[in-house]
Scaffold this motif. Structure first.
Motif, short mmCIF file in Angstrom:
data_model
loop_
_atom_site.label_atom_id
_atom_site.label_comp_id
_atom_site.label_asym_id
_atom_site.label_seq_id
_atom_site.Cartn_x
_atom_site.Cartn_y
_atom_site.Cartn_z
N SER A 1 -2.83 65.44 17.17
CA SER A 1 -1.70 65.45 16.26
C SER A 1 -1.21 64.02 16.07
O SER A 1 -1.65 63.09 16.77
CB SER A 1 -0.57 66.31 16.82
OG SER A 1 -0.07 65.74 18.02
N SER A 2 -0.25 63.83 15.17
CA SER A 2 0.30 62.48 14.97
C SER A 2 0.95 61.96 16.24
O SER A 2 0.81 60.78 16.60
CB SER A 2 1.32 62.51 13.82
OG SER A 2 0.70 62.85 12.60
N ALA A 3 1.65 62.86 16.96
CA ALA A 3 2.30 62.44 18.20
C ALA A 3 1.27 62.08 19.26
O ALA A 3 1.44 61.10 20.00
CB ALA A 3 3.22 63.56 18.70
N GLY B 1 -0.22 58.77 18.49
CA GLY B 1 0.74 57.72 18.82
C GLY B 1 0.74 57.42 20.31
O GLY B 1 0.80 56.25 20.72
N LEU B 2 0.65 58.48 21.12
CA LEU B 2 0.59 58.28 22.57
C LEU B 2 -0.70 57.57 22.97
O LEU B 2 -0.69 56.68 23.84
CB LEU B 2 0.68 59.63 23.28
CG LEU B 2 0.57 59.61 24.81
CD1 LEU B 2 1.69 58.76 25.41
CD2 LEU B 2 0.61 61.02 25.37
#
Length: 224
Positions: free
Chosen positions: A42-44, A47-48
């Motif tokens: 996912s986008s999150a 990002g992580l």
């Protein structure tokens, strides 16, 4: 002041940590699309994946000072080089997303540690008149590492077809990291660290090796 060959070699090797700093920081940019597809991020989660190395950088920078003071900058840089090698190979061979995160974090520790230890080692080794210029090479190497990562990502993407290009893009960093580790066995400890350990004669030998003018006066200043 003419540059001494031993000083030049030690400076270049010490600054290689900056090259790996820039490379490991920037190489992720070329892999995000494939990582998203391979690990269904996912986008999150993406990002992580990108940011976790920066969290490692913070931790590495915090811990590098005490480590360098205890065992010396050269030995501490060898540990950072091992972390770079482990991170590059681990990311290239990552079998799942948590493994990728773990090896990215390890790489961040190396980045943070070398960002502190590299300039300090160079500053401790360089004669006063050349100190600013030689320490500045570390910053130049960071920018060169970013450029090298971009060129490497482009070259790998052109040469490797399919969904495995990202593994090669990460893995390429193992080559300069391994060379960094090997070269670190060919440079001396810093004279200033040796003085803190009361190894005065060894410090004098390093100053002479670096071609420091007025070695005795420089040594006395360090001791004082």
């Amino acid at each position: 002041m003419r540059l001494n060959g031993h000083l030049v070699r030690s400076t270049v090797v010490g600054a290689l940590g900056g090259l790996l700093f820039g490379f490991d920081t920037a190489v992720i940019a070329g892999t995000t699309a494939q990582l998203t597809q391979v690990f269904h991020l996912s986008s999150a989660a993406l990002g992580l994946t990108v940011s976790i190395a920066l969290w490692g950088t913070v931790l590495g920078a915090i811990g590098a000072g005490p480590l360098g003071q205890k065992i010396g900058g050269r030995e501490a840089l060898r540990i950072m080089a091992l972390l770079y090698v482990l991170s590059a190979l681990g990311c290239a061979l990552a079998w799942n997303w948590p493994a990728l995160l773990a090896f990215r974090l390890i790489g961040g520790l190396g980045i943070g540690g070398s960002s502190v230890l590299g300039p300090v080692y160079l500053a401790e080794l360089a004669p006063a008149r050349l100190r600013g210029r030689l320490v500045g090479l570390f910053q130049i190497h960071i920018v060169a590492g970013v450029l090298l990562a971009s060129a490497s990502n482009y070259g790998v993407a052109r040469l490797i077809d399919g969904g495995h290009a990202w593994r090669w893009q990460f893995g390429v960093a193992a080559v300069p990291a391994f060379l960094f580790l090997i070269f670190l066995f060919g440079i001396p400890r810093s004279s200033r660290w040796l003085v803190t350990q009361n190894r005065i004669e060894e410090a004098r030998q390093v100053l002479e090796l670096m071609g420091t003018p007025n070695c005795e006066a420089e040594l006395k200043e360090i001791v004082d």
